[in-house]
Each structure stands twice: as C-alpha cells, then as structure tokens.
Design a protein around this motif. Structure first.
Motif, PDB file in Angstrom:
ATOM      1  N   PRO A  36      -6.785  -0.061  -5.640  1.00  0.00           N
ATOM      2  CA  PRO A  36      -6.101  -1.355  -5.168  1.00  0.00           C
ATOM      3  C   PRO A  36      -7.170  -2.542  -5.472  1.00  0.00           C
ATOM      4  CG  PRO A  36      -5.797   0.638  -3.679  1.00  0.00           C
ATOM      5  CD  PRO A  36      -7.039   1.007  -4.771  1.00  0.00           C
ATOM      6  N   ALA A  52      -3.200  -3.663  -8.244  1.00  0.00           N
ATOM      7  CA  ALA A  52      -3.936  -2.472  -8.448  1.00  0.00           C
ATOM      8  C   ALA A  52      -4.216  -2.159  -9.736  1.00  0.00           C
ATOM      9  CB  ALA A  52      -3.221  -1.089  -7.816  1.00  0.00           C
ATOM     10  N   ALA A  88       0.811  -1.219   0.017  1.00  0.00           N
ATOM     11  CA  ALA A  88       0.116   0.096   0.019  1.00  0.00           C
ATOM     12  C   ALA A  88       0.859   1.277  -0.033  1.00  0.00           C
ATOM     13  CB  ALA A  88      -0.768  -0.095   1.230  1.00  0.00           C
TER      14      ALA A  88
END
Length: 397
Positions: A35, A50, A11
């Motif tokens: 994502p 993603a 992330a």
C-alpha cells in the motif's frame, strides 16, 4: 482512490481483491501488495493506492500493477480521471499497468476500462487482467447487477428505478436532443429537481452529453439497457395467465377487429408478438397484452376475449402497466396497436426466455434508421393515440 472512499474501505477492498487474484492465479504465483501512504489533500493524489507485484513460478519474472481502489467506478470517471492516469503510467513505463479494485463494477464501466487498457477486479468476480511478461490473461464474469450492499453512486442522485425514471427514459429515447432539463420536466410531468439529478447521474454513466445546461447527445441504446437492468417484466406487471381455446391468432384478430379496445379499455401488444413485427427472431411465444392496472377489470377483458384462466401453460398474458408512461406513444402495425418501440425494448430485455435476444434485435432495427421512430422535438411527443375511450388515462394510475 476517489473522494468518497475512506482509508479503511480502501484497505479492506485491497486485501479482498488481492486474495481473489491469488485464488485465480493459483498458489504457485507470488502476489504481494504494497500500500502507498495515503496522501493528504494538500499533497495531491498520485492516482493509485498500492503497488501489486505478481511473480511467476520458477523463473521469477515479475510485473508491477498500480492499483487504484474505489468503492464505486463511474464510466465518466473512467474517461476523465482513470484514462489519463493510465496513459501517463504507460508513458513512464510501458510495462507497468493501472488496475482498478472495487466492490462492483458495472458492465458499462468495464467496457470503458477495457477501451483504455485498464485492468480491473471487483469482489463479485468481474476480472480483466492482461500482462505480456510474465504472460497473464484472465477474464472472468461476476455480477451484472449491483449487489444490494453496493453503495449507490451518490446519495443525492437518483437511480434508473421506479416509474418516474421510466417516464424520463422513454422521453430521452423517443425524442432527439437538444433540450433542457426544464423542458423535459414539463413534458414528463416531473419535478425539475428530480430531472436535474437524474441527468447528472446519466452524465456520470456517459449515457448523455451536455453542452452547458443543454442535453446535446443521448446514447439511447445504452440508456434502454441500463433501465431494463432494473426491471423484471414478470414481477412488475403482475401477469394474468390465460389459455386461448381457439388459438392465439384468434385473440389477436379480435383485438385488431376492435381497434385495440376491449371492455372500454385500450389494449397494447408487447413482447414476442410485437418484436416479431420489426425484428423476427423466432416463432411462437406467449401473446402479451397490456390492459389496465385494475386487476378485477382484467377478468372482464379475459371473458370478452374468450380466454380461460390457468395456473400454468398460459399462451396469453394480460399485463398491468405499473405507470402511465408504459402506454405512451404506441404504434399501429398490421392493424394491431402495440407499445412504442422504446417500451418494447424495455419489456423484452427485462423479460424471460428468449425475449432479451428479441429486445437486442429490436435495438438493431431502431439503430438502422432513427427517422422511422424518433421525434425531432418534445412538442411532438404526445402520450396516447387518443383520449382512451373518453377517459384521461392518467386517472387510472
């Protein structure tokens, strides 16, 4: 996402990478990242983490990139995993491309990605992105060497740093395969465990190929470049700068007249003067001589050669070898004993000024005819030209 990247790391890399791409394209472009749900192991991996949508200003034309986020990108993974995924993506939708985000991507991995038409971005600024519609072409260069904070390829696999790696690199370069890890370990006087782990790492980087447990191919040019990228000749050899009052050629003539021995120490030429013997690029440069790891003894050698110590403007440098492998398999050219060609490449590529360019020219010379310098068997790979003035050279280290 690879199996060593956590969801939190993915992330963070995705957010930072997307921001970097926005900075490159400008504020008029719209870039959104959606994502994917991180799949559980039993559900399988889609091959990307993603979907990145890039929309051009004005006409609203957009493209979508499937982003694979990784903490590290190994060349072998590019060939075995990312390459097939990219081919599958293109078959499903010719206009959709795979892109890799990572903290840092090595030059070799970048080459492998470009070969397979995979876009990439790392957080140091290495970016390659080509989209036909809307028309986007971005290519920037960031760090060539891994940042200190970058995670090693594996905690269990050694890197190409340190004297032990140097011994194995010289051996893999100087001798044609096939050979086994046990044979390499015995010849290089290294532990089998260490050699096996380093071979695993080199295979990950597509530098060697193995047929079972036998090394069947070595990309020795890339191997030398990788090893040189970990070295700094001027730092590791602790050079003693000297001035030659009667000229550099007079010093070289003395070394030749003494058959490469001064003050009972074997002297080997390296650097520009050695490179010029096989691949002339330019004239001049400092005369670099490998001597002994004994700093005090180098003062004696300088005195015998009539050299004067100086703090700047030196035209002769006495270098201290950091491991016995530096002196392995020397060659004699026009009467002067010089370091082996593989060591010469390492010295030049890790040296200052125009030396890296000279190293590349030596690589070209070596590639033209391997039979001139490369050995056929490990049994032929001796270390020294002789007993080094009656002393076992390994005792110096």
């Amino acid at each position: 996402m690879d199996d060593v990247t956590t969801n939190a790391e993915a992330a963070s890399i995705l957010e930072l990478g997307t921001q970097k791409l926005r900075e490159l394209l400008g504020s008029e472009w719209s870039i959104t990242a959606q994502p994917e749900e991180f799949s559980k192991a039993e559900e399988g991996d889609k091959g990307w983490d993603a979907v990145l949508r890039i929309t051009s200003p004005g006409d609203g034309i957009f493209t979508e990139l499937l982003v694979d986020v990784r903490t590290r990108v190994m060349p072998k993974e590019v060939a075995d995993v990312l390459g097939p995924t990219a081919m599958l993506v293109r078959r499903v939708n010719h206009h959709t491309r795979l892109m890799v985000f990572a903290p840092w991507i090595s030059p070799r991995a970048q080459d492998e990605l470009r070969k397979r038409e995979i876009d990439y971005l790392d957080l140091t600024g290495n970016v390659s992105l080509r989209v036909s519609r809307p028309a986007i072409v971005v290519h920037t260069q960031g760090a060539e060497k891994a940042p200190a904070s970058h995670r090693p390829a594996s905690k269990n696999k050694p890197m190409l740093t340190g004297p032990r790696a140097g011994r194995l690199v010289r051996l893999l370069t100087d001798v044609r395969p096939p050979y086994r890890a046990t044979e390499l370990a015995n010849r290089a006087t290294l532990s089998l465990a260490y050699v096996s782990r380093l071979l695993d790492s080199l295979e990950d980087q597509l530098v060697i190929e193995r047929d079972g447990k036998v090394v069947s191919h070595v990309d020795w040019q890339q191997l030398l470049r990788l090893r040189a990228s970990t070295l700094d000749l001027m730092h590791q050899t602790r050079p003693l700068g000297l001035l030659a009052p009667m000229g550099v050629q007079h010093v070289l003539d003395q070394v030749v007249a003494r058959d490469g021995r001064v003050a009972d120490t074997e002297i080997l030429v390296t650097g520009s003067y050695s490179a010029r013997a096989v691949a002339p690029v330019a004239v001049g440069g400092q005369l670099m001589l490998y001597t002994t790891p004994n700093e005090n003894w180098n003062v004696t050698i300088a005195s015998e050669l009539g050299l004067l110590p100086v703090s700047e403007g030196a035209d002769v440098l006495l270098l201290m070898p950091w491991d016995s492998s530096v002196l392995h398999r020397p060659r004699k050219y026009e009467g002067a004993w010089q370091v082996g060609l593989s060591q010469l490449v390492l010295d030049c590529l890790s040296g200052p000024g125009r030396m890296p360019a000279e190293g590349e020219e030596v690589l070209k010379y070596m590639a033209r005819d391997e039979s001139v310098w490369r050995l056929d068997t490990l049994q032929q790979a001796g270390s020294y030209r002789n007993a080094n003035s009656g002393t076992d050279p390994t005792a110096l280290f």
